[in-house]
Design a protein around this motif. Structure first.
Motif, short mmCIF file in Angstrom:
data_model
loop_
_atom_site.label_atom_id
_atom_site.label_comp_id
_atom_site.label_asym_id
_atom_site.label_seq_id
_atom_site.Cartn_x
_atom_site.Cartn_y
_atom_site.Cartn_z
N GLY A 26 0.85 -1.19 0.00
CA GLY A 26 0.00 0.00 0.00
C GLY A 26 0.88 1.23 0.00
O GLY A 26 1.94 1.25 0.62
N MET A 27 0.45 2.27 -0.72
CA MET A 27 1.32 3.43 -0.89
C MET A 27 0.53 4.73 -0.80
O MET A 27 -0.58 4.83 -1.32
N VAL A 28 1.11 5.71 -0.14
CA VAL A 28 0.56 7.06 -0.10
C VAL A 28 1.65 7.99 -0.59
O VAL A 28 2.75 8.05 -0.01
N LEU A 29 1.37 8.70 -1.69
CA LEU A 29 2.37 9.55 -2.32
C LEU A 29 2.27 10.99 -1.81
O LEU A 29 1.24 11.41 -1.28
N GLN A 30 3.36 11.72 -2.01
CA GLN A 30 3.34 13.14 -1.69
C GLN A 30 2.37 13.88 -2.60
O GLN A 30 1.64 14.77 -2.16
#
Length: 663
Positions: A475-479
């Motif tokens: 799972g990823m949360v980007l800037q």
């Protein structure tokens, strides 16, 4: 300005392979071959009926002419009922040899006027031929429209699927506006070209064959004269088309560049306005827009001269046929109706040739667009052959083993990276801009593969895994937040399509965005667009964090995930993430060092390598690179005492002071 994927062509360069491009484009029609067969049959039927009509009309002309001559000869004193050889002999006896020769081609009866019944039968036959021909063409157009639009639909789908398979480097090196122009404008131009040329080409080719066959039945001599104009028409067409082609290539390249400028100006509108750069973008737009104008103007003007040139050839052919045909009428070698029919046929013969010649600009325009589209479809794809598989849920042990990587061969970024992350650990990655922090995550996600070394997940080399299977675990949360046009609930559930409304709300509560969403008039049904209009930058970031919560992946990547939220919201998110990270392997990229003090391991990267590794206390005690970074963020000016701060009750509740330090 970047100029889209694939190699650029100079404006004065021709299409690389006009014939090959069209051969490949027609190959795209293979799934529709049965319907295309029906189109060919209907077109041939329509042409045959249409070609037969002038021959029938010629009979009507002869019937009218015979009626007029019958009445006229009766006034000259010839006995009624005289016809055929008797009429010819009577005229010759009266010294009218020319009239005798001319009337030998007709069935004239002295004293008999217009045969109205025969004329009506002929006219009804003609009307039937034209009506049936029109019906066949209507059916052909209906079928062909479906064929072309389905082909365009498939091509868009092929390109969209292709873009999912190309390396990230291919996307990064192109202009989004130019790529969007290829998928939209160029595909639209291809379908319009196919729509306008396929039907017309089939009709024209079959018409040329059918008309020439009918012309031979009327007069072989006049047919050969008409045929002699073909080489002239062909030479004119090739000369003009060869000059127009480079400008069509420039036209569609410039269209992509204009789209790129517009896309950048709109997506970066706030930055453009902030730095008063409107004039710069206007100048850039004007430059590309002028290039588009010049390319389009020259392409259309040069190719547009084909039709007038062909019309001159056609008119010259008409004059020659009219003169020779008139002589043959007086000699009795042809009837008036035959000459009329042949003139119609000659016009029908040169008209499709003119149409085929005028299609050259459409064919060139379509080829230029097709080449731009095929550049994407021929781009190298990621090798995604999987030889190993992962369990449904991995433990989360990640190892970087002597990894080397560079974006370009002449510039090394990561030279020898070694890192072991045990399941459940939180690893923070810090360092100056360009140190390789995001690159490390890109390698983990297989957006890029290392040139040397290996990255393993639970002991399996990630290059042996399908990319989709690998990314299912992360799972990823980007800037940079990304939202699509839809409801807030749908945006949170992105990647977890089977989530229930309660699960969506639970994820929102975990990300501290539930109270914000419920304060909106439509709550979770509030519509937002792809730019997140209607919510603030911090709220957009919280929505993407809630999305990661709901996805419930075993490995988390947080790339400056809290950079757009205020301090109070950031601390609440951090508190929620403590629970989320339990039992999960987490990679946190951060510039604000206060957000990663609780990390199990902190990696300090410089120039692509790990220069320090440890927890916060260990690294501070070492007074190395991490200590210098920390001091640069939190130490006050030399000789100046830090001001006393008032602790906010909310911040105190989560155990932090306003700078993020633990109380």
């Amino acid at each position: 300005m970047s100029h889209g994927p694939g190699p650029r062509r100079a404006p004065n360069q021709k299409a690389k392979n006009f014939r090959g491009t069209w051969r490949r484009l027609l190959h795209e029609l293979r799934p529709e071959r049965l319907r295309i067969g029906a189109v060919i049959v209907l077109t041939a039927g329509a042409v045959v009926l249409n070609v037969a009509a002038p021959k029938v009309v010629a009979r009507a002309t002869n019937v009218i002419f015979e009626g007029v001559l019958g009445k006229l000869l009766a006034n000259f004193g010839l006995p009624d009922g005289l016809s055929g050889d008797e009429l010819a002999q009577a005229l010759r006896s009266a010294g009218q040899d020319t009239y005798a020769d001319m009337l030998s081609a007709y069935d004239v009866v002295v004293g008999q006027g217009l045969d109205t019944h025969a004329l009506m039968v002929i006219l009804l036959q003609t009307l039937s031929l034209y009506v049936l021909s029109a019906l066949f063409l209507w059916l052909q157009g209906h079928i062909l429209a479906g064929v072309i639009q389905r082909t365009g639909q498939r091509m868009r789908a092929e390109v969209a699927t292709k873009l999912d398979r190309v390396p990230l480097s291919y996307i990064d090196h192109g202009s989004r506006g130019d790529m969007l122009s290829r998928v939209t404008n160029d595909v639209d131009n291809i379908t319009q070209t196919l729509q306008q040329t396929l039907s017309q080409a089939l009709n024209s080719i079959i018409t040329v064959i059918g008309v020439f066959a009918m012309m031979l039945t009327v007069s072989v001599q006049l047919s050969l004269i008409s045929l002699a104009t073909l080489p002239v028409a062909l030479i004119i067409t090739l000369l003009i088309a060869s000059r127009a082609q480079p400008h069509f290539t420039e036209q569609w390249d410039a269209t992509g560049d204009v789209s790129g400028v517009v896309e950048e100006a709109f997506t970066g509108h706030e930055a453009v306005a902030l730095f008063n750069s409107e004039e710069t973008f206007n100048a850039l737009f004007e430059k590309e827009n002028n290039r588009l104008y010049n390319g389009s103007y020259k392409a259309q003007w040069i190719s547009g001269t084909i039709q007038p040139a062909m019309r001159v050839v056609s008119n010259l052919n008409f004059v020659i046929i009219a003169v020779i045909g008139g002589v043959k009428i007086t000699n009795g070698q042809m009837t008036l109706g035959d000459v009329q029919a042949f003139i119609q046929y000659s016009q029908q013969f040169t008209q499709p040739i003119t149409q085929l010649a005028s299609m050259a600009n459409l064919l060139q325009s379509g080829a230029a667009s097709a080449e731009r589209l095929f550049e994407i479809m021929d781009a190298p794809e990621e090798d995604d052959t999987a030889t190993r598989a992962l369990p449904e849920r991995v433990a989360g042990r990640v190892v970087f083993d002597h990894v080397k990587f560079s974006y370009s061969p002449d510039t090394e970024l990561i030279t020898d990276l070694n890192l072991t992350v045990e399941p459940g650990q939180t690893v923070a990655i810090v360092g100056p801009t360009g140190a390789g922090k995001t690159t490390l995550v890109n390698l983990l996600l297989r957006f890029y593969d290392p040139q040397d070394g290996a990255i393993t997940l639970d002991g399996v080399d990630t290059r042996d895994l399908a990319r989709n299977e690998l990314r299912e675990q992360i799972g990823m949360v980007l800037q940079d937040t990304w939202l699509f046009e839809g409801t807030i609930g749908e945006n949170i559930a992105f990647g977890a399509s089977h989530a229930t409304p309660e699960q969506v709300r639970a994820a929102a509560r975990a990300a501290s965005v539930d109270h914000i969403v419920r304060s909106l008039p439509d709550g979770y049904d509030t519509i937002i667009d792809d730019s997140g209009a209607g919510v603030s930058a911090g709220e957009k970031q919280l929505i993407t964090i809630a999305r990661a919560f709901l996805a419930d992946r075993q490995i988390l990547v947080l790339d400056e995930a809290t950079s757009s939220v205020d301090t109070r919201t950031e601390l609440l998110v951090q508190k929620a993430m403590v629970g989320l990270r339990q039992g999960r392997t987490s990679f946190v990229i951060a510039h604000r060092l206060s957000t990663i003090r609780d990390a199990d391991t902190i990696l300090v990267m410089q120039h692509g390598d790990i220069v320090e590794q440890g927890n916060h206390e260990t690294l501070m005690a070492a007074q190395g690179a991490y200590y210098e970074l920390y001091q640069s963020q939190f130490a006050g000016p030399e000789g100046e005492d830090e001001p006393a701060v008032q602790v906010d009750p909310l911040l105190a509740a989560v155990g932090r002071d306003p700078r993020g330090n633990r109380l």
